[in-house]
Design a protein around this motif. Structure first.
Motif, PDB file in Angstrom:
ATOM      1  N   VAL A  99      85.332  21.810  59.048  1.00  0.00           N
ATOM      2  CA  VAL A  99      84.766  22.880  59.875  1.00  0.00           C
ATOM      3  C   VAL A  99      83.344  22.491  60.225  1.00  0.00           C
ATOM      4  CG1 VAL A  99      84.024  25.298  59.902  1.00  0.00           C
ATOM      5  CG2 VAL A  99      86.221  24.680  58.876  1.00  0.00           C
ATOM      6  N   ARG A 110      83.734  19.128  68.549  1.00  0.00           N
ATOM      7  CA  ARG A 110      83.629  18.921  67.102  1.00  0.00           C
ATOM      8  C   ARG A 110      83.107  17.516  66.802  1.00  0.00           C
ATOM      9  NH1 ARG A 110      86.532  21.412  63.409  1.00  0.00           N
ATOM     10  NH2 ARG A 110      87.446  19.489  62.600  1.00  0.00           N
ATOM     11  N   ASN A 153      86.160  25.358  66.313  1.00  0.00           N
ATOM     12  CA  ASN A 153      87.065  25.370  65.169  1.00  0.00           C
ATOM     13  C   ASN A 153      88.278  26.253  65.449  1.00  0.00           C
ATOM     14  OD1 ASN A 153      85.346  23.932  62.919  1.00  0.00           O
ATOM     15  ND2 ASN A 153      83.951  25.354  63.939  1.00  0.00           N
TER      16      ASN A 153
END
Length: 268
Positions: free
Chosen positions: A172, A260, A227
């Motif tokens: 995460v 990410r 996420n």
């Protein structure tokens, strides 16, 4: 199967809006209906935390579920029959403005959490869902004790990109910006273990806290756009709590994956 309604409070195709309530309908037959509550958007909604609500609404639509989005601020009537709760961060002044109302709602929110209502609370609300927050001026703001955690103001701020390893949601990523130092008690488990960043307090490698289906965390950014696994976990628990069956549709998360990767590669 993306929905077409706006989440700005202005009615669009497939959606209607009135004070405090927005309806967002998926295209075609819906697999179910969810009621999402945003807590204190007037005072606890900084650093992009509204983006978490937008993601939950839109991904629910993409998965084929209609969404009724309701908000709650001090003085409002707390909605019932809620399937998912989301709340953001705020400055100390915002926490002071909501603290009395939050305490008045403690029994209801605690009962919801115990009953399995999924919740995502960020930064300031994460702190106030714990037992207490001692500010830098020595003022103690009591929390509602849903999360076994305590927070004290630190001498500086913990700021920068952060990456976690979680037990069930993989890696995460997010952005932390907080001066509060949070310590978990035995009744809570961390959201994740810090791989890069500071986390709850910069010393014990924990970040956030979890209890029941509640996630508390310092991760802004906002958290859920980068996420989607976390967003879908919350939605799945919400569908189950509503009595429905989680039947997700395939979603192309290429852009989220790229975001990410960039976040994890950037220095703090």
């Amino acid at each position: 199967m993306s929905g077409m309604s706006s989440v700005s409070g202005v009615s669009g195709a497939g959606g209607s809006a009135h004070e405090g309530l927005w309806e967002h309908r998926t295209e075609g037959p819906a697999r179910g209906r969810l009621r999402v509550l945003q807590l204190y958007p007037r005072d606890m909604n900084i650093y992009g935390d509204w983006g978490n609500t937008l993601v939950l609404v839109r991904r629910a639509q993409w998965h084929g579920y209609d969404v009724e989005l309701v908000s709650y601020d001090p003085g409002d009537e707390l909605p019932g029959d809620v399937h998912l709760v989301v709340g953001g961060g705020g400055q100390d002044s915002g926490q002071s403005r909501i603290k009395d109302d939050l305490l008045a709602r403690a029994a209801e929110l605690s009962a919801w959490a115990s009953d399995g209502v999924p919740m995502l609370v960020i930064c300031g609300l994460y702190q106030l869902f714990g037992h207490r927050f001692a500010t830098g001026t020595g003022t103690v703001i009591p929390g509602i004790g849903v999360i076994d955690a305590e927070t004290v103001a630190g001498p500086g701020r913990l700021i920068g990109n952060i990456t976690l390893d979680t037990d069930d949601l993989g890696r995460v990523v997010g952005y932390e910006n907080h001066s509060g130092l949070t310590t978990l008690g035995p009744g809570a488990r961390p959201f994740g273990r810090v791989l890069s960043g500071d986390g709850n307090n910069g010393t014990d490698s924990t970040e956030g806290g979890r209890v029941h289906h509640l996630i508390g965390t310092y991760l802004h950014g906002s958290l859920l756009p980068k996420n989607p696994v976390v967003a879908d976990w919350l939605l799945a628990r919400a569908v189950e709590h509503s009595g429905g069956r989680w039947d997700p549709a395939p979603i192309d998360d290429t852009w989220a994956d790229r975001a990410r990767a960039v976040a994890m590669s950037r220095p703090r």
